[in-house]
Design a protein around this motif. Sequence first.
Motif: not given
Ligand code: ATP
Length: 500
Positions: A42-50, A403-409, A202-204, A89-91
């Motif tokens: 899901e959006n915000g699950a942590g994919k991009s962070t990892m 800017g701290s939200l995940s892409g989907g959010n 991907s979400h697809f 990157h996503q962006e």
């Molecule tokens: N730079 C940041 N500062 C603060 N919080 C962040 C930052 N980057 C990500 N987060 C938070 O970490 C969590 C995971 O975000 P992440 O971007 O990894 O999600 P995602 O799985 O890639 O989602 P999406 O499918 O929407 O791209 C979210 O709660 C997000 O708000």
Amino acid sequence: MESDATPLLELVGVSKSFGGVEALRDVSFTLRAGEIHGLVGENGAGKSTMMKIIAGVHTDYAGTYRIGGAEVHFRSARDALAAGIAMVHQELSIVPDLTVAENVFLGKQPTNRLGIVHWREMVRQAREQLASLGIDVDPNQRIGDLPIGLQQLIEIARVLFSGARIIILDEPTSALSPPEIERLFAVLRRLRDGGRSIVFISHFLDDVLRVSDTVTVFRNGRRVFTSPASETSKSVVIERMIGAGHEELEESYTSDFRLESRPDAPPVLETVGLSLARAYRDVSLQVHAGEVLGIYGFMGCGQVPLARTLFGKLKPDRGAVRIGGSPISLRNTSAARRAGIAFVPESRRSMLFHLEPVYKNTSISILDRISSLWLKPGRERQLAQMHVERLRIRPPRVDALLGSLSGGNQQKVALAKWLSFPPKVLILSEPTRGMDVGAKDEVARIIRNLRDEGLAVVVVSTEPETVLSLADRILIMKKGGIVREFANEVVSKDRLLEAA
Ligand SMILES: Nc1ncnc2c1ncn2[C@@H]1O[C@H](COP(=O)(O)OP(=O)(O)OP(=O)(O)O)[C@@H](O)[C@H]1O
Ligand SMILES: [Mg+2]
């Protein structure tokens, strides 16, 4: 020594938080040499962070990271690149003012013995690499002038051909249409067969299952599932992603859709013989109150400039636009807005303010439409809070910086703006791009509510799934013209693709 049993890349017990938000909790993850590894959640699950930890973007984390069995801790993306790890990157991160070729070779231009950039060679190689992705553009063109989907493909090309042995693609297909996706997959398979490792986010889910050798699901900052793609299914993956309620979501993702025209209502927005050189020609269409009109076509078929024209961003060469039966001149976007037309563009960047909190980003349209008197202190936040809950924006805090939200959010916030002050006509370009299955479903519900309240909605997309799940009637655009209408019949992704 790197033995067969040693994974190419390994994370063990990795955790990462941002302030109070725990983005990753005790995650272990393994990537083998020569595999395509799909990553969903899901959006915000942590994919991009990892992935950003893997690519050296986030350097402050707990846990162990090994490559070929040896522990590493990158200090920068440059470090990771030197170790053979590259990421899309996503962006988008292209440089709009440079040429296509310069972007393809960003930071690694071919040089001669004296260290001087070899321009002719660069343009030649760029042309060749782009061609393998089916892109036919002049490498000397300024990249900022190209449509966003093409920009995305060029960015992908840069990473795919960078020579990296680990390639991370964070939602690379969000702006691409099916033919481009197929070409991309062919290149990914070729790279994989050549021993490279690829992470594909991907979400697809159909795409992910089709192209990946292994699939991993993230949920709430944890890795909850990994399986060979051939041994799992979409329904299992959805269940792991969201748990309860998955049956209902699968329901809305079946392959056949029945289009039913809404009861007769007068057209709200109408175009007659609208043409714009090199973009679209002779477009006549009507959107009625209380209906969602989908406009589907491949990337570059003219639907994006058409949508921008309807919002006064582009001037047509010929033809007329009518609102409620009367001709109107959409000289600029304020004229369009005064006429009751709202527009949510495909690129969220252009509409959002990353350094402002969520609540400001959901209310900007209100602020410039009506007097601030209307907005009692606290009302702005209250409205924002409502949208945050309605769209399940995560984290559910109106004070979080956008800017701290995940892409989907972030995409959900872009949409939320228009919900507090619905216009007569709402034009949405790629409204659910980057959203997870649950959020897409939620947006569909919201769009249907707006429609039932009498709004005319236009949904423009290169994703067949998006128009199928949202529209009551579908127009197909091809090479700048409307070639077909689907109404009152059963349609499927295949039928749309055939027509486009
Ligand atoms: N730079 C940041 N500062 C603060 N919080 C962040 C930052 N980057 C990500 N987060 C938070 O970490 C969590 C995971 O975000 P992440 O971007 O990894 O999600 P995602 O799985 O890639 O989602 P999406 O499918 O929407 O791209 C979210 O709660 C997000 O708000
Ligand atoms: Mg992400």
